[in-house]
Write an enzyme that holds these catalytic residues in place. Structure first.
Site, PDB file in Angstrom:
ATOM      1  N   ASP A   1       1.001   0.015   2.453  1.00  0.00           N
ATOM      2  CA  ASP A   1       2.429  -0.012   2.093  1.00  0.00           C
ATOM      3  C   ASP A   1       3.388   0.953   2.951  1.00  0.00           C
ATOM      4  O   ASP A   1       4.581   1.245   2.913  1.00  0.00           O
ATOM      5  CB  ASP A   1       2.388   0.751   0.631  1.00  0.00           C
ATOM      6  CG  ASP A   1       1.633  -0.304  -0.465  1.00  0.00           C
ATOM      7  OD1 ASP A   1       2.007  -1.646  -0.102  1.00  0.00           O
ATOM      8  OD2 ASP A   1       1.406   0.161  -1.339  1.00  0.00           O
TER       9      ASP A   1
ATOM     10  N   LYS B   1       8.134   3.158  -3.989  1.00  0.00           N
ATOM     11  CA  LYS B   1       8.213   1.776  -4.005  1.00  0.00           C
ATOM     12  C   LYS B   1       7.923   0.772  -5.006  1.00  0.00           C
ATOM     13  O   LYS B   1       7.037   1.445  -5.796  1.00  0.00           O
ATOM     14  CB  LYS B   1       7.327   1.090  -2.615  1.00  0.00           C
ATOM     15  CG  LYS B   1       6.058   1.213  -2.781  1.00  0.00           C
ATOM     16  CD  LYS B   1       5.580  -0.251  -2.368  1.00  0.00           C
ATOM     17  CE  LYS B   1       4.594  -0.758  -3.347  1.00  0.00           C
ATOM     18  NZ  LYS B   1       3.353  -0.445  -3.772  1.00  0.00           N
TER      19      LYS B   1
HETATM   20  O1  C5P Z   1      -4.029  -0.427   2.704  1.00  0.00           O
HETATM   21  P1  C5P Z   1      -4.583   0.478   1.575  1.00  0.00           P
HETATM   22  O2  C5P Z   1      -5.283   1.843   2.114  1.00  0.00           O
HETATM   23  O3  C5P Z   1      -3.152   1.121   0.871  1.00  0.00           O
HETATM   24  O4  C5P Z   1      -5.193  -0.301   0.447  1.00  0.00           O
HETATM   25  C1  C5P Z   1      -5.887   0.296  -0.653  1.00  0.00           C
HETATM   26  C2  C5P Z   1      -6.829  -0.787  -1.054  1.00  0.00           C
HETATM   27  O5  C5P Z   1      -6.094  -1.867  -1.693  1.00  0.00           O
HETATM   28  C3  C5P Z   1      -7.739  -1.635  -0.034  1.00  0.00           C
HETATM   29  O6  C5P Z   1      -8.848  -0.929   0.108  1.00  0.00           O
HETATM   30  C4  C5P Z   1      -7.722  -2.906  -0.776  1.00  0.00           C
HETATM   31  O7  C5P Z   1      -8.904  -2.697  -1.696  1.00  0.00           O
HETATM   32  C5  C5P Z   1      -6.694  -3.129  -1.612  1.00  0.00           C
HETATM   33  N1  C5P Z   1      -5.545  -3.942  -0.860  1.00  0.00           N
HETATM   34  C6  C5P Z   1      -5.862  -5.455  -0.582  1.00  0.00           C
HETATM   35  N2  C5P Z   1      -4.939  -6.217   0.061  1.00  0.00           N
HETATM   36  C7  C5P Z   1      -3.759  -5.510   0.444  1.00  0.00           C
HETATM   37  C8  C5P Z   1      -3.423  -4.310   0.222  1.00  0.00           C
HETATM   38  C9  C5P Z   1      -4.545  -3.270  -0.331  1.00  0.00           C
HETATM   39  O8  C5P Z   1      -6.954  -5.785  -0.807  1.00  0.00           O
HETATM   40  N3  C5P Z   1      -2.763  -6.345   1.064  1.00  0.00           N
END
Ligand code: C5P
Length: 288
Positions: A138, A9
């Site tokens: 994602d 992506k």
């Molecule tokens: O959701 P995911 O585990 O992929 O996110 C990884 C990290 O990216 C989160 O721990 C956070 O620090 C950051 N993140 C964020 N805001 C989002 C997506 C991700 O702060 N919308």
């Protein structure tokens, strides 16, 4: 056996609107699925319950155990469906980790779709969306793919019409970015709005005239090698580049796909970096 391709992506544009109470950030991102790079996944039903995973990768940092997001997706799906059978996953990694291309999320989405098909599980699309959102910000986009505005934490999707095959050049430096560190730097910098605007490819211009990524100033503070990489990439390609997600890959929009392989070879030789000609595709996961 059920096989799937899991497409990377790419955020063509990413605005960070602010931090949230849950530790995530509120986003508005125009995101697309791209044909290259992609991972491949084979799912083989097993008579006994449980999940096994084999990973083919040249990256020693990719988890090959229960930490792998594909494994966790399979376990969550089987539990949700109260499945009596199990599955064996075989994953071939081509999407580089730490590049901002959603590789682990794409694998998780492919696992949800392929494992549901392989075991003919009665899990509807709405439940698959819920499982995806629990696995990572994602994963819901990767489940559907194509082109969409991502909002909220990433789980609120608005599909948009975009022609297929919009050409781009993807350049992946030989170092990676940790997403949480980049978001933390964005907070520490006081929430910058990126001032660097890159003209959008003609096919995207009606949706968004300029591409911009608010995480770019933060990522370039976390790892200043990114700035040098981008500037040299832009000089060789003769066009501006914009950071993909939280980095470390950059995308260079190009108007003519025919010029891509030559530019890709020249840029990759100059940098010792992976440079991939790519283009938009209609979905995030394709069963084959
Ligand atoms: O959701 P995911 O585990 O992929 O996110 C990884 C990290 O990216 C989160 O721990 C956070 O620090 C950051 N993140 C964020 N805001 C989002 C997506 C991700 O702060 N919308």
């Amino acid at each position: 056996m059920t096989s799937a391709r899991a497409f990377a992506k790419l955020t063509l544009s990413l605005r960070v609107l602010g931090p949230r109470d849950d530790g995530y950030h509120e986003l508005e991102a125009l995101t697309v699925s791209i044909g290259q790079p992609h991972d491949t996944l084979d799912v083989i039903p097993q008579p006994d319950p449980g999940v096994s995973l084999a990973v083919e990768t040249d990256d020693p940092d990719v988890p090959t155990d229960g930490e792998n997001l594909a494994y966790r997706a399979a376990a969550a799906l089987l539990e949700s469906a109260a499945a009596e059978a199990g599955i064996a996953l075989s994953l071939t990694k081509r999407i580089p980790a730490g590049a901002g291309l959603g590789g682990a999320s794409a694998d998780a989405a492919a696992t949800l779709i392929a494992a549901r098909a392989a075991l003919a599980l009665e899990v509807d699309d709405a439940r698959l969306d819920e499982l995806a959102a629990e696995l990572g910000s994602d994963v819901p986009f990767c489940l559907r793919g194509g082109a969409a505005w991502m909002r909220g934490r990433g789980e609120l999707l608005e599909a948009v019409e975009l022609p297929l095959g919009v050409p781009m050049l993807l350049a992946v430096p030989p170092f990676r970015c940790a997403t949480p560190a980049v978001y933390r730097a964005w907070d520490d910098l006081g929430g910058p709005r990126s001032q660097r605007r890159v003209p959008a490819p003609a096919a995207v211009a009606s949706l968004l005239p300029e591409l911009v990524n608010d995480l770019e100033p933060a990522a370039e503070v976390v790892d200043p090698r990114l700035t040098e990489f981008r500037e040299r990439l832009e000089a060789v390609a003769g066009r501006p580049a914009v950071l993909a997600g939280s980095g470390s890959a950059y995308v260079v929009p190009v108007d003519d796909a025919r010029s891509l392989p030559d530019v890709a070879i020249e840029v990759s030789e100059r940098f010792g970096a992976a440079v991939v000609p790519t283009a938009t595709v209609s979905r995030g996961v394709r069963l084959s």
